[in-house]
Design an enzyme around this catalytic site. Structure first.
Site, PDB file in Angstrom:
ATOM      1  CB  SER A  95     -13.171  -5.954   5.762  1.00 51.01           C
ATOM      2  OG  SER A  95     -12.694  -5.453   6.985  1.00 51.01           O
ATOM      3  CG  ASP A 217     -10.122 -12.395  10.348  1.00 51.14           C
ATOM      4  OD1 ASP A 217      -9.354 -11.464  10.682  1.00 51.14           O
ATOM      5  OD2 ASP A 217     -11.062 -12.249   9.540  1.00 51.14           O
ATOM      6  CG  HIS A 245      -9.771  -9.077   7.963  1.00 49.92           C
ATOM      7  ND1 HIS A 245     -10.878  -9.624   8.594  1.00 49.92           N
ATOM      8  CD2 HIS A 245     -10.130  -7.813   7.597  1.00 49.92           C
ATOM      9  CE1 HIS A 245     -11.850  -8.728   8.607  1.00 49.92           C
ATOM     10  NE2 HIS A 245     -11.442  -7.627   8.007  1.00 49.92           N
TER      11      HIS A 245
END
Length: 266
Positions: A95, A217, A245
């Site tokens: 991320s 996502d 995610h």
């Protein structure tokens, strides 16, 4: 303060093995890697850590001024590498830590052999032909909600970020992780995350790179993964048959297999 203590560095796997360094995302800590670590540690010396302000890091090292942007987090990654004498590292960033990893690799490419970007986004805000997944108004509203009621925001957003509504325990784990984060620190990190724009940093990456995305996502849609792949010369793109995610939790076997296939010495 030494980096080991500051960032709660934990090392596992064979001492003489090639190194994989795992960097967690917003609202998380190194515990979220736990389902992929056993597979990696069979072949690699696995180095885990907590960003300052997360997990069991030394919170006294945190300040709003230092950590208002992603550069300080990249500096911490480089400090860890220097203190442990790490070379030829495969750096895995999840991320927002995907962009932290890009910054670290661009600043000291000699330390890194490979780069893995797990569900990355260089810019969350739509801009002309670029689709980040959010309008500026969306991000402003998200940050206002977070700042007004962090615990309520966490309970609402964590299941969206995690996806997999048929497995509510996953969203619950991410909610709990968010709620363990100091709200003041979370607000600053959220602004650094959602307002960052690292698109110009991608073409500078000069180490072999793997981009891993999921089929669905809500935070980093497939268009973003393709953009990252296209901007990093010679990179590979893998789309996991998974949703959400955080595939290191929702699809740990597939995530570990993708990392191993790319990172293992040939």
């Amino acid at each position: 303060m030494d980096a080991r203590s500051r960032n709660n560095v934990v090392v596992t796997g064979p001492a003489d093995g090639p190194v994989v360094l795992l960097a967690h995302g917003f609202g998380c800590d190194q515990n979220l890697w736990r389902l992929v670590v056993p597979a990696l540690a069979k072949h690699f010396r696995v180095v885990l850590f907590d960003h300052v302000g997360a997990g069991k890091s030394d919170v006294s090292a945190w300040s709003a001024e230092r950590y208002a942007g992603l550069d300080a987090y990249a500096s911490d990654v480089l400090d860890i590498c220097a203190e442990l004498g790490l070379r030829d590292v495969t750096l895995v960033g999840h991320s927002v830590s995907a962009m932290i990893a890009v910054l670290a690799v661009n600043r000291a490419p000699e330390r890194f052999a490979k780069l893995v970007l797990l569900t990355p986004s260089p810019c969350y805000i739509d801009d002309g032909d670029y689709r980040g997944g959010f309008s500026r108004m969306d991000v402003d509203e998200l940050l206002e909600s977070l700042e007004a009621n962090y615990l309520g925001w966490s309970a609402a957003m964590a299941p969206v970020i995690m996806g997999n509504p048929e497995r509510p325990e996953l969203g619950g784990e991410l909610t709990d992780s968010f709620c363990r984060t100091d709200p003041v620190i979370a607000r600053v990190f959220a602004r650094a995350t959602f307002l960052s724009d690292n698109r110009a940093d991608l073409p500078r990456v000069a180490v072999p790179t793997l981009v891993i995305q999921t089929a669905q996502d809500a935070i980093a849609p497939p268009e973003v993964g393709r953009f990252v792949h296209e901007q990093i010369d010679g990179s590979a793109l893998v789309t996991l048959d998974a949703t959400g995610h955080c595939p290191q939790l929702s699809a740990p076997e597939a995530t570990a297999e993708a990392i191993l296939a790319f990172a293992s010495p040939r």
